[in-house]
Scaffold this active site. Structure first.
Site, PDB file in Angstrom:
ATOM      1  N   ASP A  82      94.356  80.785  69.769  1.00 43.15           N
ATOM      2  CA  ASP A  82      95.591  81.274  70.387  1.00 43.15           C
ATOM      3  C   ASP A  82      96.102  82.353  69.441  1.00 43.15           C
ATOM      4  O   ASP A  82      96.222  82.122  68.239  1.00 43.15           O
ATOM      5  CB  ASP A  82      96.594  80.121  70.489  1.00 43.15           C
ATOM      6  CG  ASP A  82      97.887  80.524  71.185  1.00 43.15           C
ATOM      7  OD1 ASP A  82      97.833  81.344  72.122  1.00 43.15           O
ATOM      8  OD2 ASP A  82      98.952  80.004  70.795  1.00 43.15           O
TER       9      ASP A  82
ATOM     10  N   ARG B 298      92.389  74.635  72.500  1.00 38.61           N
ATOM     11  CA  ARG B 298      91.876  75.994  72.519  1.00 38.61           C
ATOM     12  C   ARG B 298      91.153  76.389  71.242  1.00 38.61           C
ATOM     13  O   ARG B 298      91.454  75.897  70.169  1.00 38.61           O
ATOM     14  CB  ARG B 298      92.980  77.001  72.826  1.00 38.61           C
ATOM     15  CG  ARG B 298      94.058  77.227  71.778  1.00 38.61           C
ATOM     16  CD  ARG B 298      95.207  76.250  71.783  1.00 38.61           C
ATOM     17  NE  ARG B 298      95.927  76.160  73.031  1.00 38.61           N
ATOM     18  CZ  ARG B 298      96.973  76.938  73.347  1.00 38.61           C
ATOM     19  NH1 ARG B 298      97.408  77.832  72.511  1.00 38.61           N
ATOM     20  NH2 ARG B 298      97.579  76.788  74.479  1.00 38.61           N
TER      21      ARG B 298
ATOM     22  N   ASP C 206      99.202  84.914  69.163  1.00 39.87           N
ATOM     23  CA  ASP C 206     100.501  85.285  69.724  1.00 39.87           C
ATOM     24  C   ASP C 206     101.195  86.334  68.866  1.00 39.87           C
ATOM     25  O   ASP C 206     100.984  86.394  67.653  1.00 39.87           O
ATOM     26  CB  ASP C 206     101.419  84.056  69.803  1.00 39.87           C
ATOM     27  CG  ASP C 206     100.980  83.055  70.849  1.00 39.87           C
ATOM     28  OD1 ASP C 206     100.186  83.415  71.727  1.00 39.87           O
ATOM     29  OD2 ASP C 206     101.435  81.892  70.769  1.00 39.87           O
TER      30      ASP C 206
ATOM     31  N   ARG D 142      87.917  81.526  74.504  1.00 37.50           N
ATOM     32  CA  ARG D 142      89.081  80.775  74.982  1.00 37.50           C
ATOM     33  C   ARG D 142      89.024  80.618  76.487  1.00 37.50           C
ATOM     34  O   ARG D 142      88.807  81.564  77.224  1.00 37.50           O
ATOM     35  CB  ARG D 142      90.362  81.514  74.613  1.00 37.50           C
ATOM     36  CG  ARG D 142      91.588  81.000  75.350  1.00 37.50           C
ATOM     37  CD  ARG D 142      92.637  80.518  74.426  1.00 37.50           C
ATOM     38  NE  ARG D 142      93.778  79.992  75.146  1.00 37.50           N
ATOM     39  CZ  ARG D 142      95.031  80.265  74.841  1.00 37.50           C
ATOM     40  NH1 ARG D 142      95.286  81.075  73.844  1.00 37.50           N
ATOM     41  NH2 ARG D 142      96.012  79.716  75.504  1.00 37.50           N
TER      42      ARG D 142
HETATM   43  P1  ADP Z   1     100.856  79.480  74.505  1.00 38.76           P
HETATM   44  O1  ADP Z   1     100.629  80.574  73.511  1.00 38.76           O
HETATM   45  O2  ADP Z   1     102.311  79.268  74.826  1.00 38.76           O
HETATM   46  O3  ADP Z   1     100.144  78.211  74.167  1.00 38.76           O
HETATM   47  P2  ADP Z   1      99.161  81.063  76.196  1.00 38.76           P
HETATM   48  O4  ADP Z   1      98.523  81.555  74.949  1.00 38.76           O
HETATM   49  O5  ADP Z   1      98.286  80.547  77.279  1.00 38.76           O
HETATM   50  O6  ADP Z   1     100.216  79.927  75.886  1.00 38.76           O
HETATM   51  O7  ADP Z   1     100.083  82.237  76.724  1.00 38.76           O
HETATM   52  C1  ADP Z   1     100.697  82.162  77.935  1.00 38.76           C
HETATM   53  C2  ADP Z   1     101.379  83.494  78.211  1.00 38.76           C
HETATM   54  O8  ADP Z   1     102.406  83.727  77.275  1.00 38.76           O
HETATM   55  C3  ADP Z   1     100.505  84.731  78.111  1.00 38.76           C
HETATM   56  O9  ADP Z   1      99.939  85.047  79.324  1.00 38.76           O
HETATM   57  C4  ADP Z   1     101.483  85.815  77.645  1.00 38.76           C
HETATM   58  O10 ADP Z   1     101.655  86.808  78.625  1.00 38.76           O
HETATM   59  C5  ADP Z   1     102.783  85.073  77.433  1.00 38.76           C
HETATM   60  N1  ADP Z   1     103.565  85.524  76.291  1.00 38.76           N
HETATM   61  C6  ADP Z   1     104.906  85.730  76.328  1.00 38.76           C
HETATM   62  N2  ADP Z   1     105.360  86.144  75.147  1.00 38.76           N
HETATM   63  C7  ADP Z   1     104.294  86.184  74.299  1.00 38.76           C
HETATM   64  C8  ADP Z   1     104.151  86.548  72.926  1.00 38.76           C
HETATM   65  N3  ADP Z   1     105.189  86.922  72.181  1.00 38.76           N
HETATM   66  N4  ADP Z   1     102.902  86.476  72.397  1.00 38.76           N
HETATM   67  C9  ADP Z   1     101.866  86.078  73.146  1.00 38.76           C
HETATM   68  N5  ADP Z   1     101.927  85.730  74.459  1.00 38.76           N
HETATM   69  C10 ADP Z   1     103.141  85.780  75.032  1.00 38.76           C
HETATM   70 MG    MG Z   2      99.392  82.272  73.261  1.00 34.26          MG
END
Ligand code: ADP
Ligand code: MG
Length: 178
Positions: free
Chosen positions: A107, A104, A109, A95
């Protein structure tokens, strides 16, 4: 009880996987295979959903379609340790952090971490996009439609029911992809 260190209790978490570059389902499979050795026990896993990429600016060409899926898991890792692991696994899949919402490979999360509700720049729980995104709610409902989202007093199924068209933007559902 003397001298014994109690193991940290496991917490139930839900992870969202997404991506639109390269072998995305392969990346999902590699993540799910890597998690157990990293302290994350994988539970139920959703079908995989194919959705069109969102366009940020009017007139921009949309990127390749996305795959999205949700997995239940159990872990004794603290929230930030789990977040760091997610980012490490994203890096393992090549990534590149270009800009928000850029195309990407992977991702990863944290949608939900137990009953934790926090709002900090680097970690918001539950994930702020959860209630707004069909491509998250649909796979989440495969895993546990009756789960009450912490802080929202609504279940996944109830959130989903608010959408007039539950299949909006979803082009294809892949079952048995694991
Ligand atoms: P997105 O997932 O919104 O497309 P990114 O993966 O680039 O964007 O993540 C951006 C930021 O989101 C990360 O640096 C992380 O610290 C933050 N973030 C905030 N809350 C969460 C969560 N619940 N899970 C994952 N990342 C998170
Ligand atoms: Mg993310």
């Amino acid at each position: 009880v003397t001298g014994a260190i109690a193991p940290a209790a496991e917490v139930r978490v839900f992870l969202a996987m997404g991506g639109n570059l390269g072998d995305v389902l392969g990346a999902f499979r590699r993540v799910l295979a890597a998690l157990p050795a990293r302290g994350v026990r994988v539970g139920r896993v959703s079908h995989a959903y194919r959705t069109r990429a969102m366009v940020l600016h009017l007139g921009d060409e949309p990127g390749p379609d996305y795959w999205n899926a949700v997995s239940e898991a159990h872990t004794a890792l603290a929230p930030r340790a789990l977040l760091a692991l997610c980012q490490e696994l994203e890096d393992d899949e090549g990534r590149e952090r270009v800009r928000k919402w850029a195309d990407r490979t992977l991702d990863l999360d944290i949608l939900v971490y137990g009953d934790r509700v926090t709002e900090e720049p680097d970690l918001t729980l539950p994930h702020p996009g959860l209630a707004k995104r069909l491509f998250v709610l649909q796979p989440f409902a495969d895993v546990d439609p009756d789960f009450p989202i912490p802080g929202l007093s609504q279940t996944v199924g109830q959130l989903l029911a608010r959408f007039p068209d539950r299949n909006a933007g979803i082009e294809y559902v892949m079952r048995g992809w694991l």
